[in-house]
Design a protein around this motif. Sequence first.
Motif, PDB file in Angstrom:
ATOM      1  N   TYR A 245       0.763  -1.195   0.107  1.00  0.00           N
ATOM      2  CA  TYR A 245      -0.053  -0.038  -0.045  1.00  0.00           C
ATOM      3  C   TYR A 245       0.766   1.304  -0.070  1.00  0.00           C
ATOM      4  N   GLY A 247      -1.140   4.448  -1.058  1.00  0.00           N
ATOM      5  CA  GLY A 247      -2.085   5.424  -1.011  1.00  0.00           C
ATOM      6  C   GLY A 247      -1.905   6.350  -2.266  1.00  0.00           C
ATOM      7  N   TRP A 384      -6.240  -2.363  -5.785  1.00  0.00           N
ATOM      8  CA  TRP A 384      -6.901  -1.858  -4.507  1.00  0.00           C
ATOM      9  C   TRP A 384      -5.782  -1.989  -3.281  1.00  0.00           C
ATOM     10  N   GLU A 385      -5.072  -3.157  -3.176  1.00  0.00           N
ATOM     11  CA  GLU A 385      -4.085  -3.159  -2.401  1.00  0.00           C
ATOM     12  C   GLU A 385      -2.989  -2.124  -2.441  1.00  0.00           C
ATOM     13  N   GLY A 388      -5.722   1.577  -2.643  1.00  0.00           N
ATOM     14  CA  GLY A 388      -6.986   1.485  -1.689  1.00  0.00           C
ATOM     15  C   GLY A 388      -8.277   2.093  -2.621  1.00  0.00           C
ATOM     16  N   TYR A 410     -13.056  -2.972   2.192  1.00  0.00           N
ATOM     17  CA  TYR A 410     -12.747  -2.398   0.723  1.00  0.00           C
ATOM     18  C   TYR A 410     -12.848  -0.981   0.539  1.00  0.00           C
ATOM     19  N   LEU A 412     -11.819   2.262   1.684  1.00  0.00           N
ATOM     20  CA  LEU A 412     -10.894   2.957   2.835  1.00  0.00           C
ATOM     21  C   LEU A 412     -10.922   4.507   2.625  1.00  0.00           C
TER      22      LEU A 412
END
Length: 412
Positions: A245, A247, A384-385, A388, A410, A412
Amino acid sequence: MHEGQENVPFTSPDVEIRRAANKRAEMADDINKLFAFFSECKMQNSKFYWDMQLDEDGVVKNIFWSHASSQAEYADFGDAVTLDTTYKTNIYGMSLAMFVGASHHIQDTLFGCALLRDKKIESFEWLFKTFKNCMEDCPSPRCVLTDQDNVIAVAITNVFPKTIHRLCRWLILKNHSEALNILYARDDRIESELLLCVNQTYTPQEFENAWSWFIDEFDLQDSVTLQNLYEIRHRWIPALFKKDYCGRMTSTQQSESVNKLAKRNFVDHQTNLHSFARRMLDIIISREAKEAAETRACLGMPITKTRWSFVVQMSRVYTRAVFKLFEEALDDCTAFRIDMDIGNTNRWIVLDMEHSEKHDWCQLQFKVLADVQKGRYECECKQWEHTGLLCTHLLRTFIHAQVEKIPPQYVL
């Protein structure tokens, strides 16, 4: 006031002398004035944190401080942090180090800042330990992005052993710009194709295929620069750390934009320390005002009208800026075809139908796991990982499987 310029009892040189005297008065006792400002901040809010490091002669070497609001921002958004130390915007030529992240409005947010006299391992280790002590109630960042500085890399490993350290891809290319420009001169397609390999690959295998095609297509096997970039690919190519992750931050752009804001509007090379600290507070206040304005704008967002329940759900929980990205991905997913993976009722193959202008190395189909009953979803692109944000492949699956509500883990 004096009924005419000729009657003014002082001249332009007098004004310059007065200005210089004011400057000397402002510079006098600079460190004590800085400490007085910090004491003032501490009295206003006990959460204000500051520390300094002295050299062997007892002279201030490094200074760190963080306001209470910045620490609160870190508690919410401190998973991914960027650090940039390229600017020297004070009269002593000390490097400005800023810990910056991105808020839920995708706006820059400042966690803390420091002035460093040098860029040695000891100074960065002190800085990271001080930052860690300041944020003692919060875990260490998942990911830190910096420039290509081996000193910083060693310090991060020593202080934040579990934190993932990645390099800013923009600075990587900038630091090699001289050699790359020579390559770009060979063929006007090289730059765009290189950026395509870096920015538009989703999986490790896709990147390897793209890079191999790129090297062969332009006969670049002998390029030492590209060989060096390839050797450190796991530190700066997003496709190779999608499971981590960060961001949406693959560069130190957040830090650089705040640095430029400070240099353009608040401080310069003649700014002394106590004025510098006060003006950095002005930056924080200005960022908070922008965040408050965006929050008010979100409160007035109309509820989206759509036949898909999960879209209404997202319009209620996402901020305006994030929901805009969500809508763009939702619109893009209409270009994908979806078929069930033979032999697995919970796995789907999502295929990009608009691939006429894509390269042969482009991965056009992705496997998506969608167990609606258990609320478990996973895509091999790992967006997604990594960011986010839900990828187009998952969104296409949600529509096809008629998912009514996206599980909270799911979102965030």
